[in-house]
Design a protein around this motif. Structure first.
Motif, PDB file in Angstrom:
ATOM      1  N   ASN A   1      -1.182   3.759  -4.345  1.00 56.23           N
ATOM      2  CA  ASN A   1      -1.757   2.550  -3.918  1.00 56.23           C
ATOM      3  C   ASN A   1      -2.196   2.583  -2.425  1.00 56.23           C
ATOM      4  OD1 ASN A   1       0.846   2.668  -3.411  1.00 56.23           O
ATOM      5  ND2 ASN A   1       1.344   0.423  -3.701  1.00 56.23           N
TER       6      ASN A   1
ATOM      7  N   SER B   1       0.440  -3.950   5.365  1.00 52.96           N
ATOM      8  CA  SER B   1       0.085  -3.999   3.783  1.00 52.96           C
ATOM      9  C   SER B   1      -0.306  -5.130   3.286  1.00 52.96           C
ATOM     10  CB  SER B   1       1.634  -3.432   3.194  1.00 52.96           C
ATOM     11  OG  SER B   1       1.482  -2.071   3.395  1.00 52.96           O
TER      12      SER B   1
ATOM     13  N   TYR C   1      -4.029  -5.922   4.013  1.00 53.23           N
ATOM     14  CA  TYR C   1      -4.914  -5.044   3.280  1.00 53.23           C
ATOM     15  C   TYR C   1      -5.098  -5.509   1.954  1.00 53.23           C
ATOM     16  CZ  TYR C   1      -7.178  -1.062   1.055  1.00 53.23           C
ATOM     17  OH  TYR C   1      -7.953  -0.271   0.298  1.00 53.23           O
ATOM     18  N   MET C   2      -3.995  -5.943   1.522  1.00 50.37           N
ATOM     19  CA  MET C   2      -4.008  -6.304  -0.009  1.00 50.37           C
ATOM     20  C   MET C   2      -4.202  -7.856   0.004  1.00 50.37           C
ATOM     21  SD  MET C   2      -2.989  -3.944  -2.080  1.00 50.37           S
ATOM     22  CE  MET C   2      -2.384  -4.581  -3.479  1.00 50.37           C
TER      23      MET C   2
ATOM     24  N   THR D   1       0.912  -1.210  -0.028  1.00 47.73           N
ATOM     25  CA  THR D   1      -0.065   0.167  -0.204  1.00 47.73           C
ATOM     26  C   THR D   1       1.026   1.185  -0.231  1.00 47.73           C
ATOM     27  OG1 THR D   1      -0.218  -0.190   2.278  1.00 47.73           O
ATOM     28  CG2 THR D   1      -1.964  -1.192   1.160  1.00 47.73           C
TER      29      THR D   1
ATOM     30  N   ARG E   1      -7.683  -2.743  -3.781  1.00 46.34           N
ATOM     31  CA  ARG E   1      -6.414  -3.003  -3.803  1.00 46.34           C
ATOM     32  C   ARG E   1      -5.896  -2.660  -5.153  1.00 46.34           C
ATOM     33  NH1 ARG E   1      -8.375  -8.950  -1.428  1.00 46.34           N
ATOM     34  NH2 ARG E   1      -8.222  -8.295   0.944  1.00 46.34           N
TER      35      ARG E   1
ATOM     36  N   PRO F   1      -4.107   2.946   0.783  1.00 42.08           N
ATOM     37  CA  PRO F   1      -5.770   2.145   1.081  1.00 42.08           C
ATOM     38  C   PRO F   1      -6.785   3.017   0.812  1.00 42.08           C
ATOM     39  CG  PRO F   1      -4.307   1.633   2.969  1.00 42.08           C
ATOM     40  CD  PRO F   1      -3.462   2.616   1.985  1.00 42.08           C
TER      41      PRO F   1
END
Length: 462
Positions: free
Chosen positions: A422, A315, A318-319, A292, A432, A424
């Motif tokens: 990129n 990261s 989240y991804m 991110t 994503r 969030p």
């Protein structure tokens, strides 16, 4: 008396100092670009009762809130209202406005350079961080905040603390299939998103000199992602040739006079920088972000083994990725080719070269950076290639890069994107984003997954 050796940045800065106080200088601003987000500054100007100081040096362009499908414009009253507000402010203050329906409209960092409003040696500001793009022409260009926008509107000047200087020298040649976007991601990965904080970056070296103007704009555009205020390249024959075709650049004998002055814009051979970075161009490969932050990228064929840190774990979560899981072959849900980083004609040509005779496997949106680029892409048949491949061809603008105009990535969806950030939620809540070059994004569209475009140029065999 011997004159001190100066960098390109220092020469332009000193030429524009109006007054100084402590560590701050008051700079004359040659060009000021405003977009929909400038309404706060216009409110401040109006509430002060002051007029716009130099309307002829201020240019309004609608870009952030323009949807790729204009028939949807009125579906969101806020989006339509923001564009109307910009139009009202530019009309009231009698400055040049490129709004909906204007043939020269587009993303400010694409449309302004192609018109010739961006010239070597100028100081250019805009309430947008990617104003660094204009440094590709040897201009000193930087993004500013709303209060600063109001100050420039009222005075055509700007108080700034002089940043330190930094040189990023890119030695050698980029390999076939490696682009300025890959170089930018490689540099940010090497020095980190804070690696150039407080600095004005000048790019030098044979690999930089070999870049086209489009590619230099991509490189300078991403400089802000390393924390720098400014990214610039000294003007050269490539710059002068490009500007000779720009409609609002000086013409005829005036151009020749200007070119003589532009040729003096370079760093003196023995000028010193506060920080020096050396990059070997031959070590750069096509890159993809996995996290991110723009610094969280890897070469597409590199083993995926990020350090075990809290930032990386956050990261990865989240991804929706696991450490060690290869990025190569990772399925994607959609593709976006556009933004002020990669929406110029050469970017679209690169994407079309990959997509010709192919069919996309995931929803793919391709958006030109300006109406001029859009018209040229249609004339060259690029738009037909995209449509035949099943991609959507949108109206020019920021589109899915900023997700404030109706174009967005759904929650949890994985997007191969040519944009610049990129973070969030950047492309929509829960979105994503994997940053990459236009050719890599086009190859991802044909395969429905992340591939190495060098190994599968059309994606047909992947």
């Amino acid at each position: 008396m011997t004159q001190p050796s100066l960098t390109l940045f220092e020469k332009i800065w000193h030429q524009h100092v109006v007054a100084s106080e402590g560590e701050f200088d008051l700079l004359w601003v040659d060009r000021h670009f405003v977009h929909e987000g400038s309404f706060h500054a216009f409110d401040k100007l109006d509430s002060s009762g002051r007029p716009l100081a130099y309307p002829e040096l201020t240019f309004g362009i609608a870009d952030h809130y323009v949807p790729s499908d204009l028939t949807r414009l009125e579906d969101d009253p806020e989006v339509a209202g923001m564009i109307r507000l910009l139009e009202d402010n530019t009309t009231k203050h009698q400055l040049t406005y490129m709004g909906l329906g204007h043939g020269d409209r587009g993303i400010v960092h694409v449309a302004a350079p192609e018109l010739g409003l961006t010239l070597p040696g100028l100081i250019i500001v805009c309430g947008d961080s990617h104003t660094t793009t204009h440094g590709a022409f040897g201009a000193l260009a930087m993004g500013i905040g709303a209060t600063e926008v109001a100050h420039v509107l009222a005075t055509q000047t700007l108080w700034q603390r002089r940043p330190r200087t930094m040189r990023i020298h890119v030695k050698g040649e980029l390999a076939q299939g490696v682009t300025a976007k890959d170089l930018a991601l490689h540099i940010i990965h090497q020095i980190g998103t804070g690696g150039a904080t407080g600095h004005a970056v000048e790019y030098t070296g044979s690999a930089v000199s070999a870049l086209s103007m489009d590619a230099r704009m991509t490189l300078c555009n991403m400089t802000i992602e390393a924390g720098a205020r400014v990214g610039m390249v000294a003007p050269d024959e490539t710059t002068f040739t490009w500007l000779r075709h720009a409609p609002q650049a000086p013409q005829g004998s005036i151009f020749e006079q200007a070119e003589c002055q532009w040729r003096e814009l370079y760093s003196d051979p023995d000028a010193t920088y506060d920080k020096d970075i050396l990059i070997e161009a031959g070590e750069v490969a096509p890159r993809v972000t996995w996290g991110t932050s723009p610094e969280q990228s890897i070469a597409v064929d590199e083993p995926f083994s990020p350090a075990d840190s809290e930032a990386n774990r956050t990261s990865l979560a989240y991804m929706g990725l696991r450490r060690g899981e290869p990025v190569l072959g990772l399925p994607i849900d959609q593709v976006f080719i556009g933004s002020c980083t990669n929406s110029r004609l050469s970017d679209l040509r690169a994407a079309a070269a990959v997509m010709v005779n192919g069919m996309v496997k995931v929803p793919t949106l391709i958006v030109a950076g300006s109406n001029r680029v859009k018209v040229q892409a249609e004339a060259e048949g690029l738009a037909d290639i995209f449509r035949k491949a099943g991609a959507s061809w949108g109206e020019s603008g920021c589109s899915m890069c900023v997700a404030m105009n109706g174009d967005s990535v759904g929650p949890g969806q994985r997007c191969a994107s040519t944009s610049n950030r990129n973070f969030p939620g950047r492309q929509g809540p829960g979105a994503r984003t994997h940053l990459m070059s236009p050719a890599m994004a086009a190859a991802a569209a044909l395969n429905g997954k992340i591939v190495d475009v060098r190994q599968s140029p059309t994606g047909a065999s992947a």
